[in-house]
Design an enzyme around this catalytic site. Structure first.
Site, short mmCIF file in Angstrom:
data_model
loop_
_atom_site.label_atom_id
_atom_site.label_comp_id
_atom_site.label_asym_id
_atom_site.label_seq_id
_atom_site.Cartn_x
_atom_site.Cartn_y
_atom_site.Cartn_z
N THR A 86 -71.25 -38.12 -32.86
CA THR A 86 -70.44 -38.68 -31.77
C THR A 86 -71.28 -38.61 -30.49
O THR A 86 -71.00 -37.80 -29.60
CB THR A 86 -69.11 -37.91 -31.59
OG1 THR A 86 -69.40 -36.50 -31.50
CG2 THR A 86 -68.16 -38.15 -32.74
N THR A 122 -67.11 -33.70 -33.68
CA THR A 122 -66.47 -33.33 -32.40
C THR A 122 -65.93 -34.60 -31.75
O THR A 122 -66.71 -35.50 -31.41
CB THR A 122 -67.50 -32.65 -31.50
OG1 THR A 122 -67.97 -31.48 -32.18
CG2 THR A 122 -66.89 -32.25 -30.16
N GLU A 151 -66.01 -27.94 -36.18
CA GLU A 151 -66.97 -26.96 -36.69
C GLU A 151 -67.65 -26.28 -35.51
O GLU A 151 -68.04 -26.93 -34.56
CB GLU A 151 -67.99 -27.70 -37.57
CG GLU A 151 -68.97 -26.80 -38.25
CD GLU A 151 -68.30 -25.66 -38.98
OE1 GLU A 151 -67.48 -25.90 -39.88
OE2 GLU A 151 -68.58 -24.49 -38.65
N PHE A 252 -74.28 -15.74 -24.68
CA PHE A 252 -74.44 -16.89 -23.76
C PHE A 252 -74.53 -16.45 -22.30
O PHE A 252 -74.12 -17.15 -21.41
CB PHE A 252 -73.31 -17.92 -23.97
CG PHE A 252 -73.59 -18.84 -25.14
CD1 PHE A 252 -73.55 -18.35 -26.43
CD2 PHE A 252 -73.91 -20.17 -24.96
CE1 PHE A 252 -73.84 -19.16 -27.51
CE2 PHE A 252 -74.20 -21.00 -26.04
CZ PHE A 252 -74.16 -20.49 -27.31
N LEU A 253 -75.08 -15.25 -22.10
CA LEU A 253 -75.28 -14.76 -20.73
C LEU A 253 -76.76 -14.59 -20.41
O LEU A 253 -77.10 -13.92 -19.46
CB LEU A 253 -74.56 -13.42 -20.54
CG LEU A 253 -73.10 -13.46 -20.07
CD1 LEU A 253 -72.58 -12.05 -19.83
CD2 LEU A 253 -72.91 -14.30 -18.81
N GLY A 260 -79.67 -27.05 -23.76
CA GLY A 260 -79.96 -28.33 -24.40
C GLY A 260 -79.30 -28.38 -25.75
O GLY A 260 -78.30 -27.69 -25.98
N CYS A 263 -75.19 -30.33 -28.84
CA CYS A 263 -73.76 -30.13 -28.57
C CYS A 263 -73.44 -29.93 -27.09
O CYS A 263 -72.69 -30.73 -26.53
CB CYS A 263 -73.23 -28.92 -29.35
SG CYS A 263 -73.27 -29.21 -31.11
#
Ligand code: ADP
Length: 453
Positions: A86, A122, A151, A252-253, A260, A263
């Protein structure tokens, strides 16, 4: 159950292989004949740890096969998954749903009475209903049972994430679809994985808001790193203290050169476009998108500022092209913005990546792709680390320094201890750490060997 997986990209291939591993009969279908031919030969089109072994095992057990023919693969199919791309629609940033709708039409034309259709791609709110309409129109009289099952797997950990997810989300307003999904995921539920049964709209929103939030977290860490640099903090210690708060969490810190991949960039754009279209602006995420683009380009400004004046037309060795470690995926990788900007600034770029060079070669004209990091560093004025591959963290820094002409190591992943870098005779720049304190008894830093240009 008999499953058909339409699309063998990251999501489709990993999901298909893992469902086979869970004991189902799976046919993976793709419109790309080369992809199917390579899968039939046993070659993986993507680099994903553990996937090749799992594929081989399930092909040998006759639970998994690959086909270019959707009609035959739909024979006797209980659940058909749509796992096609998508991409962003250039005109407005919304998700381009043409592949989803084409797959839905093909499924509708070939499905049996009773086949459940599941959207794994998605997709924005409303797609589930749209797919149901496509099926109802193409096959009047056949009950269209549709579910959304986004997912959440991470590239590089895809198999593990699929088999032991934090949660499974199933959105459906159709009992037959909901029952089929409950049966399909029962083995995971029995191992304690929470299965969220909700509406299609909620399922679609959960996926987009998850990626939007992760992008926000990364951008927060990037700005926090800048603040640490400015006021004398160390971002690693600050984010450790921050992330141990259970309300925040440590993942994710980590600061870096900008997010990049296939997603976060695409899904933040689609999320912002969804808000805009429905008069519910997502201004935080709109800002995150801008910040991320600026972040990538700011890496170029920083390395140019750190390079000695004599090397303004020199050579940079880029280590890491993939958007993160353990993947060969270069889609929207920061390297693809940063490297051309370095070239535009007049620098020569040599580069290395353990897995992504094949995918990157056509996208990086004028870049010398090298067999190993030391070869890339040969004659370079600066080394720029863009990807957190563990083999880069293990580099022999004195050997790297010897191969170079200059002495700047610009590390956007904070892979090294500043003292290890400086004793190797390198000048170290990383993110979110104040300039290293000069240590006592430290050998003198080797004079930069910058050739006149
Ligand atoms: P991701 O990596 O996010 O899973 P990709 O866009 O890389 O997504 O992969 C999608 C795959 O789906 C591609 O290999 C493409 O060829 C395939 N595909 C797209 N449309 C169809 C279709 N109608 N039928 C079968 N496969 C399709």
């Amino acid at each position: 159950m008999r499953l058909t997986m339409i699309g063998t990209g990251y999501v489709g291939l990993v999901s298909g292989v893992c469902f086979a591993e869970m004991g189902h009969d799976v046919v993976c279908v793709d419109v790309n004949p080369e992809r199917i031919a390579s899968l039939q030969r046993g070659e993986m089109p993507i680099f994903e740890p553990g996937l090749a072994e799992l594929t081989e095992r399930n092909v040998n057990a006759h639970r998994l096969s690959f086909s270019g023919d959707i009609a035959s693969s739909m024979r006797g199919c209980d659940v058909a998954f749509i796992a096609v791309g998508t991409p962003t629609r250039a005109a407005d940033g919304e998700a381009d749903l043409q592949y989803v709708f084409a797959a839905a039409s093909q499924i509708a034309a070939t499905m049996s009475e009773g086949t459940v259709v599941v959207i794994k791609s998605t997709v924005p709110v409303g797609t589930n209903l749209h797919v149901r309409d496509i099926i109802a129109q193409r096959r009047p009289g056949v009950v269209a049972s549709v579910a959304s099952n986004p997912e959440f797997l991470r590239e590089g950990f895809a198999v593990q994430d699929f088999m032991q997810p934090d949660r499974v989300v199933v959105g459906s307003s159709d009992t037959r679809a909901a029952d089929a999904m409950e049966r399909l995921y029962r083995p995971l539920a029995l191992h304690g994985v929470p299965v969220i049964a909700t509406t299609p709209e909620n399922a679609e929103l959960i996926k987009y808001s998850a990626n939007a939030f992760l992008a926000l977290k990364v951008s927060f860490a990037n700005e926090l790193a800048d603040l640490c640099e400015a006021v004398g903090g160390d971002v690693a210690e600050v984010t450790r203290g921050l992330g141990l708060d259970a309300r925040i969490g440590p993942k994710f810190l980590q600061p870096g050169p900008g997010f990049g991949g296939s997603c976060l960039p695409k899904d933040t754009r689609a999320y912002a476009a969804l808000g805009h279209k429905n008069a519910a602006r997502q201004s935080l995420i709109e800002r995150v998108i801008e910040l991320n683009q600026a972040r990538k380009l700011s890496m170029v400004d920083r390395i140019l500022a750190a390079m000695p004046a004599g090397a303004s037309r020199g050579t940079v060795a880029v280590l890491g092209i993939a958007f993160k470690a353990n993947t060969d995926d270069v889609r929207e990788a920061p390297s693809l913005t940063i490297i051309p900007a370095l070239q535009r600034a007049g620098l020569t770029v040599r580069a290395h990546d353990p897995e992504a060079m094949k995918a990157a070669a056509p996208l990086l004209p004028g870049v010398s792709l090298c067999d190993d990091p030391y070869q890339a560093a040969e004659g370079a004025d600066a080394v720029l680390v863009l990807t957190d591959w563990s083999e880069y963290a293990e580099l022999e820094l004195p050997r790297l320094a010897n191969a170079m002409r200059g002495n700047l190591l610009f590390d956007t992943r904070n892979l090294y201890r500043p003292e290890d870098v400086t004793v190797s005779g390198l000048l170290y720049r990383s993110l979110g750490r104040s300039p290293p304190v000069e240590l006592e008894n430290q050998p003198p830093v080797r004079a930069p060997r910058i050739a006149a240009v």
